[in-house]
Design a protein around this motif. Sequence first.
Motif, PDB file in Angstrom:
ATOM      1  N   ASN A 123       0.825  -1.209   0.000  1.00 51.91           N
ATOM      2  CA  ASN A 123       0.000   0.000   0.000  1.00 51.91           C
ATOM      3  C   ASN A 123       0.860   1.260   0.000  1.00 51.91           C
ATOM      4  O   ASN A 123       0.575   2.234  -0.709  1.00 51.91           O
ATOM      5  CB  ASN A 123      -0.924   0.013   1.219  1.00 51.91           C
ATOM      6  CG  ASN A 123      -2.088  -0.950   1.067  1.00 51.91           C
ATOM      7  OD1 ASN A 123      -2.419  -1.363  -0.038  1.00 51.91           O
ATOM      8  ND2 ASN A 123      -2.703  -1.322   2.179  1.00 51.91           N
ATOM      9  N   MET A 124       1.925   1.240   0.795  1.00 46.87           N
ATOM     10  CA  MET A 124       2.821   2.397   0.830  1.00 46.87           C
ATOM     11  C   MET A 124       3.532   2.586  -0.512  1.00 46.87           C
ATOM     12  O   MET A 124       3.712   3.717  -0.981  1.00 46.87           O
ATOM     13  CB  MET A 124       3.841   2.238   1.955  1.00 46.87           C
ATOM     14  CG  MET A 124       3.267   2.288   3.357  1.00 46.87           C
ATOM     15  SD  MET A 124       2.457   3.871   3.774  1.00 46.87           S
ATOM     16  CE  MET A 124       0.719   3.396   3.611  1.00 46.87           C
ATOM     17  N   PRO A 130       7.175   6.126   2.131  1.00 50.56           N
ATOM     18  CA  PRO A 130       8.103   5.189   2.777  1.00 50.56           C
ATOM     19  C   PRO A 130       7.344   3.978   3.318  1.00 50.56           C
ATOM     20  O   PRO A 130       6.202   4.111   3.787  1.00 50.56           O
ATOM     21  CB  PRO A 130       8.701   6.016   3.921  1.00 50.56           C
ATOM     22  CG  PRO A 130       8.512   7.439   3.507  1.00 50.56           C
ATOM     23  CD  PRO A 130       7.225   7.467   2.735  1.00 50.56           C
ATOM     24  N   TRP A 131       7.984   2.800   3.260  1.00 50.49           N
ATOM     25  CA  TRP A 131       7.291   1.591   3.702  1.00 50.49           C
ATOM     26  C   TRP A 131       7.902   1.008   4.974  1.00 50.49           C
ATOM     27  O   TRP A 131       7.903  -0.202   5.207  1.00 50.49           O
ATOM     28  CB  TRP A 131       7.191   0.547   2.610  1.00 50.49           C
ATOM     29  CG  TRP A 131       8.281   0.471   1.592  1.00 50.49           C
ATOM     30  CD1 TRP A 131       8.355   1.154   0.412  1.00 50.49           C
ATOM     31  CD2 TRP A 131       9.454  -0.363   1.616  1.00 50.49           C
ATOM     32  NE1 TRP A 131       9.484   0.802  -0.288  1.00 50.49           N
ATOM     33  CE2 TRP A 131      10.174  -0.123   0.429  1.00 50.49           C
ATOM     34  CE3 TRP A 131       9.956  -1.293   2.530  1.00 50.49           C
ATOM     35  CZ2 TRP A 131      11.378  -0.777   0.129  1.00 50.49           C
ATOM     36  CZ3 TRP A 131      11.153  -1.947   2.239  1.00 50.49           C
ATOM     37  CH2 TRP A 131      11.846  -1.686   1.055  1.00 50.49           C
ATOM     38  N   CYS A 132       8.397   1.896   5.850  1.00 48.87           N
ATOM     39  CA  CYS A 132       8.915   1.458   7.153  1.00 48.87           C
ATOM     40  C   CYS A 132       7.880   0.651   7.932  1.00 48.87           C
ATOM     41  O   CYS A 132       8.217  -0.315   8.625  1.00 48.87           O
ATOM     42  CB  CYS A 132       9.340   2.657   7.989  1.00 48.87           C
ATOM     43  SG  CYS A 132      10.505   3.765   7.181  1.00 48.87           S
ATOM     44  N   ILE A 133       6.607   1.043   7.811  1.00 49.46           N
ATOM     45  CA  ILE A 133       5.547   0.363   8.551  1.00 49.46           C
ATOM     46  C   ILE A 133       5.426  -1.103   8.145  1.00 49.46           C
ATOM     47  O   ILE A 133       4.966  -1.938   8.922  1.00 49.46           O
ATOM     48  CB  ILE A 133       4.204   1.106   8.364  1.00 49.46           C
ATOM     49  CG1 ILE A 133       3.175   0.617   9.382  1.00 49.46           C
ATOM     50  CG2 ILE A 133       3.680   0.955   6.921  1.00 49.46           C
ATOM     51  CD1 ILE A 133       1.910   1.464   9.412  1.00 49.46           C
ATOM     52  N   GLY A 134       5.856  -1.425   6.934  1.00 54.31           N
ATOM     53  CA  GLY A 134       5.787  -2.804   6.473  1.00 54.31           C
ATOM     54  C   GLY A 134       6.986  -3.635   6.865  1.00 54.31           C
ATOM     55  O   GLY A 134       6.936  -4.869   6.801  1.00 54.31           O
ATOM     56  N   LYS A 135       8.078  -2.978   7.271  1.00 58.16           N
ATOM     57  CA  LYS A 135       9.332  -3.699   7.536  1.00 58.16           C
ATOM     58  C   LYS A 135       9.883  -3.502   8.937  1.00 58.16           C
ATOM     59  O   LYS A 135      10.512  -4.405   9.478  1.00 58.16           O
ATOM     60  CB  LYS A 135      10.404  -3.235   6.529  1.00 58.16           C
ATOM     61  CG  LYS A 135      10.211  -3.762   5.109  1.00 58.16           C
ATOM     62  CD  LYS A 135      10.554  -5.235   5.012  1.00 58.16           C
ATOM     63  CE  LYS A 135      10.630  -5.711   3.582  1.00 58.16           C
ATOM     64  NZ  LYS A 135      10.989  -7.158   3.484  1.00 58.16           N
ATOM     65  N   GLY A 136       9.693  -2.325   9.527  1.00 53.56           N
ATOM     66  CA  GLY A 136      10.393  -1.990  10.759  1.00 53.56           C
ATOM     67  C   GLY A 136       9.561  -2.079  12.020  1.00 53.56           C
ATOM     68  O   GLY A 136       9.814  -1.355  12.980  1.00 53.56           O
TER      69      GLY A 136
END
Length: 232
Positions: A123-124, A130-136
Amino acid sequence: MSYVFSPAPVPSVPVAGSGEQRFPVHRIYCVGRNYEEHAKEMGFTGREPPFFFMKPADAIVPVGAGETGRLPYPSLTANLHHEVELVVAIGQGGRNIQAADAHRHIYGYAVGLDMTRRDLQNNMKKQGRPWCIGKGFDASAPIGPITPAAQAGDVEKAAIWLQVNGADRQRSTVAQLIWNIAETIEHLSAAWELQPGDLIYTGTPEGVAAVARGDVLEAGVHGLGLLRLQVV
């Protein structure tokens, strides 16, 4: 010196065969799309320049030898993916490290998982954000004991695999990395000054897929032992 509250404990990983000795974690760097077949399954081809993302040091879930760790299913997602990876532990820091010298900076190796909230990441990406929410997120970096380099064998050619509930999901060799360990350290140290305690998750082979609560994950790199977790 005084603090407004007590500092959190330093995140750390057990060292294989060392009793109580542990490896303190400074930063976690991850290499994206570093196996050709995984790049293809994600819609990319070719040897593109390496790119990196980061996870918080306290995202680790350290699991000792012979233990079964508990991997909490994260919030906000319905599509949690496993990604088995060889992890490189840096023992000597440096900037602009040449590939030919990279081995001098490696303390050891471990088996790790780059857990991914794939729906949030996608989605990001679609929104150009940024797709930090998917990885971090919390507990997104499970890791087994670190084996010192001298005891790890030929990790450059080692088999790497992951099973879910006893069935193969991912199986390849570290030799299939697009950018090998030394090249990765060279590129990474040009962008950041590496420090003792840094962990580098070097990329995942093809076969990434979703897991559910109750699933048992067993991941390995030949010579480094087994990382075993249950999703809870």
